[in-house]
Design a protein around this motif. Sequence first.
Motif, mmCIF file in Angstrom:
data_model
loop_
_atom_site.group_PDB
_atom_site.id
_atom_site.type_symbol
_atom_site.label_atom_id
_atom_site.label_comp_id
_atom_site.label_asym_id
_atom_site.label_seq_id
_atom_site.Cartn_x
_atom_site.Cartn_y
_atom_site.Cartn_z
ATOM 1 N N ILE A 160 0.779 -1.233 -0.164
ATOM 2 C CA ILE A 160 0.004 0.146 0.845
ATOM 3 C C ILE A 160 1.034 0.679 0.471
ATOM 4 C CG2 ILE A 160 -1.977 1.136 1.126
ATOM 5 C CD1 ILE A 160 -3.108 -1.424 2.458
ATOM 6 N N GLY A 161 1.690 1.309 0.639
ATOM 7 C CA GLY A 161 3.142 2.048 0.598
ATOM 8 C C GLY A 161 3.736 2.763 -0.779
ATOM 9 N N ASP A 162 3.741 1.807 -1.189
ATOM 10 C CA ASP A 162 3.971 1.884 -3.039
ATOM 11 C C ASP A 162 3.973 2.424 -3.157
ATOM 12 O OD1 ASP A 162 6.945 0.874 -1.614
ATOM 13 O OD2 ASP A 162 6.514 -1.325 -2.351
ATOM 14 N N GLU A 163 1.910 1.877 -3.485
ATOM 15 C CA GLU A 163 1.121 2.367 -4.706
ATOM 16 C C GLU A 163 1.018 3.668 -4.145
ATOM 17 O OE1 GLU A 163 -3.045 0.276 -3.238
ATOM 18 O OE2 GLU A 163 -1.486 -1.561 -4.148
ATOM 19 N N ILE A 164 0.625 4.443 -3.081
ATOM 20 C CA ILE A 164 1.038 5.579 -2.664
ATOM 21 C C ILE A 164 2.323 6.755 -2.926
ATOM 22 C CG2 ILE A 164 0.631 7.274 -0.624
ATOM 23 C CD1 ILE A 164 -0.492 5.159 1.365
ATOM 24 N N ARG A 165 3.751 6.416 -2.536
ATOM 25 C CA ARG A 165 4.372 6.891 -3.762
ATOM 26 C C ARG A 165 3.991 6.602 -4.879
ATOM 27 N NH1 ARG A 165 8.129 7.452 -0.122
ATOM 28 N NH2 ARG A 165 8.076 6.106 2.304
ATOM 29 N N ALA A 166 3.506 6.073 -5.719
ATOM 30 C CA ALA A 166 3.355 6.214 -7.009
ATOM 31 C C ALA A 166 2.760 7.180 -7.354
ATOM 32 C CB ALA A 166 3.313 4.659 -7.959
ATOM 33 N N ARG A 191 6.766 10.406 3.656
ATOM 34 C CA ARG A 191 7.223 9.751 4.362
ATOM 35 C C ARG A 191 5.606 9.525 4.621
ATOM 36 N NH1 ARG A 191 11.942 9.530 8.082
ATOM 37 N NH2 ARG A 191 13.400 10.629 7.343
ATOM 38 N N ILE A 192 5.631 7.857 5.179
ATOM 39 C CA ILE A 192 4.513 7.310 5.378
ATOM 40 C C ILE A 192 4.909 5.780 6.607
ATOM 41 C CG2 ILE A 192 2.862 5.345 4.266
ATOM 42 C CD1 ILE A 192 3.989 6.304 1.239
ATOM 43 N N ALA A 193 3.551 6.493 7.381
ATOM 44 C CA ALA A 193 4.115 4.898 8.663
ATOM 45 C C ALA A 193 1.834 4.697 8.783
ATOM 46 C CB ALA A 193 4.098 6.067 9.875
ATOM 47 N N VAL A 194 2.614 3.725 8.426
ATOM 48 C CA VAL A 194 1.000 2.790 8.830
ATOM 49 C C VAL A 194 1.404 1.692 9.710
ATOM 50 C CG1 VAL A 194 -0.942 1.598 7.961
ATOM 51 C CG2 VAL A 194 0.293 3.162 5.784
ATOM 52 N N VAL A 195 0.001 1.080 10.801
ATOM 53 C CA VAL A 195 0.941 0.463 11.810
ATOM 54 C C VAL A 195 -0.589 0.586 12.616
ATOM 55 C CG1 VAL A 195 1.051 0.289 14.299
ATOM 56 C CG2 VAL A 195 2.596 1.711 13.373
ATOM 57 N N HIS A 196 -0.514 -1.116 12.154
ATOM 58 C CA HIS A 196 -2.070 -1.643 12.877
ATOM 59 C C HIS A 196 -1.732 -2.590 14.268
ATOM 60 C CE1 HIS A 196 -5.780 -4.530 13.129
ATOM 61 N NE2 HIS A 196 -5.995 -3.916 12.501
ATOM 62 N N ARG A 197 -2.401 -1.448 15.894
ATOM 63 C CA ARG A 197 -2.554 -2.277 16.775
ATOM 64 C C ARG A 197 -2.342 -4.139 16.750
ATOM 65 N NH1 ARG A 197 -4.872 0.911 21.229
ATOM 66 N NH2 ARG A 197 -3.338 -0.566 22.045
ATOM 67 N N ILE A 198 -1.680 -4.784 17.635
ATOM 68 C CA ILE A 198 -1.848 -6.521 18.343
ATOM 69 C C ILE A 198 -1.770 -6.196 19.310
ATOM 70 C CG2 ILE A 198 -0.533 -7.372 16.182
ATOM 71 C CD1 ILE A 198 1.735 -7.781 17.633
ATOM 72 N N GLY A 199 -2.609 -7.188 19.858
ATOM 73 C CA GLY A 199 -3.323 -6.991 20.918
ATOM 74 C C GLY A 199 -4.494 -6.704 21.637
ATOM 75 N N ALA A 222 0.168 8.115 9.572
ATOM 76 C CA ALA A 222 0.786 8.975 9.230
ATOM 77 C C ALA A 222 1.637 9.310 7.442
ATOM 78 C CB ALA A 222 1.977 9.672 9.726
ATOM 79 N N ILE A 223 1.325 10.048 7.112
ATOM 80 C CA ILE A 223 1.935 10.642 6.372
ATOM 81 C C ILE A 223 2.829 11.831 5.795
ATOM 82 C CG2 ILE A 223 1.737 10.299 3.551
ATOM 83 C CD1 ILE A 223 -0.390 8.377 4.119
ATOM 84 N N SER A 224 3.019 12.257 5.467
ATOM 85 C CA SER A 224 3.843 13.517 4.893
ATOM 86 C C SER A 224 4.154 14.018 4.069
ATOM 87 C CB SER A 224 5.167 13.881 6.136
ATOM 88 O OG SER A 224 6.365 13.134 5.371
ATOM 89 N N SER A 225 4.019 15.086 3.524
ATOM 90 C CA SER A 225 3.543 15.490 2.234
ATOM 91 C C SER A 225 3.861 17.030 2.234
ATOM 92 C CB SER A 225 2.691 15.356 1.650
ATOM 93 O OG SER A 225 2.340 15.767 0.038
ATOM 94 N N PRO A 226 4.743 17.866 0.878
ATOM 95 C CA PRO A 226 5.160 18.928 0.722
ATOM 96 C C PRO A 226 3.638 19.360 1.256
ATOM 97 C CG PRO A 226 6.106 18.611 -0.990
ATOM 98 C CD PRO A 226 5.335 16.971 -0.237
ATOM 99 N N ARG A 244 -0.947 19.085 1.830
ATOM 100 C CA ARG A 244 -1.312 18.953 2.850
ATOM 101 C C ARG A 244 -2.657 18.430 2.002
ATOM 102 N NH1 ARG A 244 -4.520 23.577 5.982
ATOM 103 N NH2 ARG A 244 -3.671 24.284 4.036
ATOM 104 N N ARG A 245 -3.187 18.522 0.998
ATOM 105 C CA ARG A 245 -4.114 17.858 -0.209
ATOM 106 C C ARG A 245 -3.802 16.720 -0.276
ATOM 107 N NH1 ARG A 245 -8.927 19.725 -3.521
ATOM 108 N NH2 ARG A 245 -7.925 22.053 -2.702
ATOM 109 N N GLU A 246 -2.668 16.380 -0.906
ATOM 110 C CA GLU A 246 -1.720 15.404 -1.126
ATOM 111 C C GLU A 246 -1.656 14.347 0.025
ATOM 112 O OE1 GLU A 246 -0.954 17.701 -2.047
ATOM 113 O OE2 GLU A 246 -0.665 17.533 -4.887
ATOM 114 N N ALA A 247 -1.508 14.608 1.057
ATOM 115 C CA ALA A 247 -1.046 13.736 2.451
ATOM 116 C C ALA A 247 -2.817 13.134 2.771
ATOM 117 C CB ALA A 247 -0.069 14.499 3.395
ATOM 118 N N LEU A 248 -3.608 13.636 2.398
ATOM 119 C CA LEU A 248 -4.588 13.529 3.165
ATOM 120 C C LEU A 248 -5.178 12.520 1.811
ATOM 121 C CD1 LEU A 248 -6.289 17.239 4.152
ATOM 122 C CD2 LEU A 248 -5.601 14.881 5.610
#
Length: 111
Positions: A9-15, A21-29, A41-45, A47-51
């Motif tokens: 999914i991160g690769d798809e987003i970058r394309a 930067r991209i961070a995707v975390v799914h909790r366990i427990g 969380a995604i950082s981009s120059p 805001r629209r693209e990040a959202l």
Amino acid sequence: MATAVMRRIGDEIRARWPVDRIAVVHRIGRLAIGEASVAIAISSPHRREALQACAYAIERLKEIVPIWKKEVWTDGAEWIGSTVDEYAERKREAEGPTRPQSPLSVPFPEP
């Protein structure tokens, strides 16, 4: 397996978007009712693209990441399988019925 799919999914987003930067975390427990199970969380120059990329990430996560959970009650527990197939079915239903085009359904110009 889920981690590899989240990386995809991160690769798809970058394309699709100019992101830094991209961070995707799914909790366990164990999680209490109402607690967040996913953080994106995604950082981009810009805001629209990040959202847009964040919205894409959560939808793709629900669509293709195989995640199982165990629901626990006072009188028992049950493992709930991945909802990937269920999500795909709901998405198809929301898009409405589709009919294949046949040569007979193509309009012809009047003579």
